[in-house]
Design a protein around this motif. Structure first.
Motif, PDB file in Angstrom:
ATOM      1  N   THR A   1       5.124   9.044   0.099  1.00 50.07           N
ATOM      2  CA  THR A   1       5.113   9.476   1.496  1.00 50.07           C
ATOM      3  C   THR A   1       5.045   8.316   2.486  1.00 50.07           C
ATOM      4  O   THR A   1       5.432   8.477   3.639  1.00 50.07           O
ATOM      5  CB  THR A   1       3.948  10.442   1.766  1.00 50.07           C
ATOM      6  OG1 THR A   1       2.715   9.803   1.427  1.00 50.07           O
ATOM      7  CG2 THR A   1       4.119  11.717   0.952  1.00 50.07           C
TER       8      THR A   1
ATOM      9  N   LYS B   1       0.882  -1.169   0.000  1.00 49.80           N
ATOM     10  CA  LYS B   1       0.000   0.000   0.000  1.00 49.80           C
ATOM     11  C   LYS B   1       0.913   1.211   0.000  1.00 49.80           C
ATOM     12  O   LYS B   1       1.827   1.319   0.819  1.00 49.80           O
ATOM     13  CB  LYS B   1      -0.903   0.011   1.225  1.00 49.80           C
ATOM     14  CG  LYS B   1      -2.045  -0.959   1.108  1.00 49.80           C
ATOM     15  CD  LYS B   1      -3.078  -0.743   2.177  1.00 49.80           C
ATOM     16  CE  LYS B   1      -4.222  -1.708   1.959  1.00 49.80           C
ATOM     17  NZ  LYS B   1      -5.221  -1.585   3.027  1.00 49.80           N
TER      18      LYS B   1
ATOM     19  N   SER C   1       1.298   5.491  -0.353  1.00 48.93           N
ATOM     20  CA  SER C   1       0.721   6.834  -0.315  1.00 48.93           C
ATOM     21  C   SER C   1       1.655   7.775  -1.064  1.00 48.93           C
ATOM     22  O   SER C   1       2.877   7.726  -0.869  1.00 48.93           O
ATOM     23  CB  SER C   1       0.551   7.309   1.126  1.00 48.93           C
ATOM     24  OG  SER C   1      -0.349   6.478   1.817  1.00 48.93           O
TER      25      SER C   1
ATOM     26  N   GLU D   1      -3.389  13.881  -3.282  1.00 49.49           N
ATOM     27  CA  GLU D   1      -2.830  12.791  -2.492  1.00 49.49           C
ATOM     28  C   GLU D   1      -3.646  11.538  -2.757  1.00 49.49           C
ATOM     29  O   GLU D   1      -4.857  11.616  -2.954  1.00 49.49           O
ATOM     30  CB  GLU D   1      -2.890  13.101  -0.995  1.00 49.49           C
ATOM     31  CG  GLU D   1      -2.041  14.277  -0.577  1.00 49.49           C
ATOM     32  CD  GLU D   1      -2.123  14.544   0.919  1.00 49.49           C
ATOM     33  OE1 GLU D   1      -1.982  13.588   1.701  1.00 49.49           O
ATOM     34  OE2 GLU D   1      -2.339  15.707   1.280  1.00 49.49           O
ATOM     35  N   LYS D   2      -2.979  10.391  -2.735  1.00 53.14           N
ATOM     36  CA  LYS D   2      -3.680   9.140  -3.012  1.00 53.14           C
ATOM     37  C   LYS D   2      -2.959   7.998  -2.321  1.00 53.14           C
ATOM     38  O   LYS D   2      -1.737   8.005  -2.206  1.00 53.14           O
ATOM     39  CB  LYS D   2      -3.714   8.898  -4.522  1.00 53.14           C
ATOM     40  CG  LYS D   2      -4.530   7.713  -4.948  1.00 53.14           C
ATOM     41  CD  LYS D   2      -5.474   8.122  -6.047  1.00 53.14           C
ATOM     42  CE  LYS D   2      -6.344   6.964  -6.461  1.00 53.14           C
ATOM     43  NZ  LYS D   2      -7.688   7.036  -5.994  1.00 53.14           N
ATOM     44  N   THR D   3      -3.726   7.012  -1.864  1.00 57.62           N
ATOM     45  CA  THR D   3      -3.168   5.768  -1.353  1.00 57.62           C
ATOM     46  C   THR D   3      -3.712   4.643  -2.214  1.00 57.62           C
ATOM     47  O   THR D   3      -4.938   4.536  -2.411  1.00 57.62           O
ATOM     48  CB  THR D   3      -3.538   5.543   0.130  1.00 57.62           C
ATOM     49  OG1 THR D   3      -2.990   6.621   0.897  1.00 57.62           O
ATOM     50  CG2 THR D   3      -2.973   4.228   0.641  1.00 57.62           C
TER      51      THR D   3
ATOM     52  N   ASN E   1      -9.011   0.620  -4.747  1.00 53.37           N
ATOM     53  CA  ASN E   1      -7.719   1.274  -4.968  1.00 53.37           C
ATOM     54  C   ASN E   1      -6.580   0.283  -5.171  1.00 53.37           C
ATOM     55  O   ASN E   1      -5.438   0.544  -4.791  1.00 53.37           O
ATOM     56  CB  ASN E   1      -7.387   2.256  -3.838  1.00 53.37           C
ATOM     57  CG  ASN E   1      -8.289   3.457  -3.863  1.00 53.37           C
ATOM     58  OD1 ASN E   1      -8.600   3.989  -4.918  1.00 53.37           O
ATOM     59  ND2 ASN E   1      -8.734   3.891  -2.698  1.00 53.37           N
TER      60      ASN E   1
ATOM     61  N   THR F   1       9.976   4.861   0.242  1.00 53.08           N
ATOM     62  CA  THR F   1       9.445   6.024   0.946  1.00 53.08           C
ATOM     63  C   THR F   1      10.419   7.200   0.818  1.00 53.08           C
ATOM     64  O   THR F   1      11.615   7.042   0.995  1.00 53.08           O
ATOM     65  CB  THR F   1       9.241   5.703   2.434  1.00 53.08           C
ATOM     66  OG1 THR F   1       8.357   4.590   2.549  1.00 53.08           O
ATOM     67  CG2 THR F   1       8.649   6.889   3.179  1.00 53.08           C
TER      68      THR F   1
END
Length: 139
Positions: free
Chosen positions: A124, A63, A65, A73-75, A89, A106
């Protein structure tokens, strides 16, 4: 780039090369460009054993982000093609976004061509999630 090159786990690398070779590039020119770019990046990738993999590297089922320079912003979760589910998603490695993120970590900034144009974004957070299917089953 945090680790200088993409980092992939051995079994995932073998599986990814296999699906990239059979994907055919026929869906759209942007998908084709993404697959070609990912194939180029894989030439310099570091391939590690499972126990050597950093936890913050994007792999199958991670997963992820991201935040874009444009403010969105998106996860999402990067999955094998058969497990894709846009409503949850879960995006396929064969999509431009899946190809753009795989093997990065990251904090890495990413610049990639999408159907809407060149996008700049930063990873992120990365969370590792176990798969019910698993790459081992597919190999």
């Amino acid at each position: 780039m945090k680790y200088e090159n993409l980092i992939l786990e051995k079994k995932e690398y073998v599986y990814l090369k296999r699906i990239l070779n059979v994907s055919g590039y026929s869906e759209s020119s942007e998908i084709q460009k993404s697959i070609i770019k990912l194939n180029e990046e894989l030439k310099d990738a570091r391939v590690l054993n499972e126990d050597e993999m950093p936890l913050d590297v994007i792999r199958f089922n991670s997963k992820v982000s991201v935040i874009s320079d444009q403010g969105w912003e998106k996860t999402i979760q990067i999955v094998i093609p058969s497990e894709r589910d846009f409503k949850q998603n879960k995006i396929s490695i064969l999509t431009p976004m899946g190809a753009a993120l795989f093997g990065y970590a990251t904090g890495d900034p990413v610049i990639w061509d999408f159907p809407t144009g060149k996008q700049h974004f930063t990873i992120t957070a990365v969370e590792q999630v176990e798969s019910s299917n698993g790459i081992d089953v597919l190999l």
